[in-house]
Design an enzyme around this catalytic site. Structure first.
Site: not given
Ligand code: PLP
Length: 429
Positions: A143, A220, A223, A246, A387
């Site tokens: 991401h 990270d 998910q 989430k 993203c």
């Molecule tokens: C795998 C992953 N990493 C990071 C993020 C970023 O999350 P946030 O926008 O809540 O910071 C997301 C959001 O969809 C994600 O799916």
């Protein structure tokens, strides 16, 4: 001078989340009643919410907890000594304990509240003690939140960012990882479960390999935290980033877990009120973690709501949630597997894709698929590059449509989705 709140006491309280709670069989209809948006029609139709990898819906327990703050103790935490403020401080620290239990962290002082996963990762990217030439390894399917911070750190601190290529079947390539990891890798920062296709990397194995070479590991967990049992202690991971929105909770709240000694070694990130022990006109003496990283008045209602959200998930049980999502994904994946012109992107086997169904149609743009499903059936999915532009760019794919499932989705909804996607294919063939 008001007496300082003694944080030490709250760090050693008993667990709030009881890991032995057995959610029992999932009562989906009962669960759905907790979600106000599932009780009403939108534009004359019930909502089929399949955009859970982006954000989940919020149960009434979370909304009530947040309102409780605003109605009954709407003050600041950690500073003033009056009753309302004390209540906020205590509830904040209870929330920290809930996050600690949710992640299996040994101590609640290892939990830092942030805005989201993005901020948690940025905190590490800005605060590690970088030396020019230090290497950071990510996967090739990150991401932007776990990619852009390393590009900036490269330009700012002179670090080197490298990506471990996935295997042709899109799974993690342990052999490639072993070849790339070396003494000068300071950090391995990897997506735990991918928002692209729901694939989960073999975290335990890669953490062991990284530690053998002296590298730290940041997962990270945006998910993974909502769907999978995460035990940071058993994984022996050094840092773990997650977002509460989430996980059935409010927006604007995230968490960073870090082993305490490592958190203590990080430079302050955003600084100001609440992060300092004392200042003179020329010097600042910072508090220990986690307060060192929680600058300014906090999102109290959100952090209090977060605790309710995580308790809700724990009550249902993550293994049950995962099994439920997999069952629905099977209905969708098998229901659409023979459709001409439909391609699943990334991992092909639904068993490895958690609750994510990422697809393309030869004849219809992903955004059009999402709009048709929304307009004709109130089926809400995500379309575009999610993203993860870098992955789509490398694979020369113009985006995908993505249905992502959670605990309140039903078999009926999954079948309805299959029927509607087939309808689009027929309409445009
Ligand atoms: C795998 C992953 N990493 C990071 C993020 C970023 O999350 P946030 O926008 O809540 O910071 C997301 C959001 O969809 C994600 O799916």
């Amino acid at each position: 001078m008001p007496p300082k709140f003694e944080y030490k006491n709250v760090f050693i309280r008993q667990p709030i989340l009881d890991p032995t709670i057995d959610g029992g069989p999932m009562d989906i209809e009962g669960i759905r009643k907790d979600f106000p948006i599932l009780q009403k029609d939108v534009a004359g139709m019930p909502v089929v919410y399949f955009d859970n990898a982006c954000m989940t819906l919020k149960p009434v327990q979370v909304i009530d907890a947040m309102n409780d703050y605003y109605y009954n103790f709407p003050a600041c935490g950690g500073r003033s000594v009056h009753k309302l403020s004390n209540k906020v401080t205590v509830r904040m620290e209870e929330s920290r304990q809930v996050v600690r239990d949710f992640l299996g962290a040994p101590e609640s002082r290892e939990i830092v509240f942030t805005k989201n996963t993005t901020e948690s990762i940025n905190l590490i990217a800005y605060s590690l003690d970088w030396k020019k030439g230090d290497r950071v390894l990510t996967t090739d399917r990150e991401h932007n939140s776990n990619l852009a911070p390393w590009h900036v750190a490269r330009d700012r601190f002179g670090i080197k960012h490298e990506t471990v290529p996935s295997k042709d079947d899109h799974t993690f390539d342990i052999e490639a990882f072993k070849r790339m990891i070396g003494k000068d890798v300071k950090l391995v920062s990897m997506v735990h479960t991918s928002n692209l296709d729901g694939y989960t990397v073999p975290a335990k194995e890669l953490i062991e390999i990284a530690h053998d070479k002296g590298a730290k590991v940041l997962l990270d967990g945006a998910q993974s935290a909502p769907h999978k049992v995460v035990d940071v202690k058993a994984l022996d991971v050094d840092f773990f980033a997650m977002s509460i929105h989430k996980c059935l909770g409010p927006t604007g709240v995230g968490a960073l877990y870090g082993k305490y000694d490592l958190l203590r070694g990080l430079k302050p990130f955003v600084v100001g009120g609440d992060t300092v022990e004392s200042t003179t006109l020329c010097t600042t003496h910072f508090l220990n973690p986690p307060m060192r990283f929680e600058a300014g008045l906090q999102n109290y209602s959100g952090i209090i709501g977060a605790a309710e959200a995580l308790k809700y998930i724990t009550r249902i049980g993550k293994p049950e949630i995962e099994a439920h999502e997999s069952k629905l994904n099977r209905i969708i994946s098998e229901g659409l597997k023979d459709e001409k012109g439909l391609t699943v992107i990334g991992l092909q086997d639904w068993r490895q894709r958690s609750g994510v169904f990422p697809f393309r149609l030869d004849i219809v743009d992903p955004h059009d698929i999402a709009m048709i499903l929304d307009e004709t059936a109130n089926i809400m999915i995500r379309s575009g590059m999610h993203c993860v532009h870098s992955w789509f760019d490398a694979h020369k794919i113009q985006g995908s449509a993505r249905a992502s499932l959670y605990l309140y989705n039903t078999e009926k909804e999954a079948k309805f989705f299959v029927e509607k996607v087939k309808g689009i294919i027929q309409q445009f063939s």
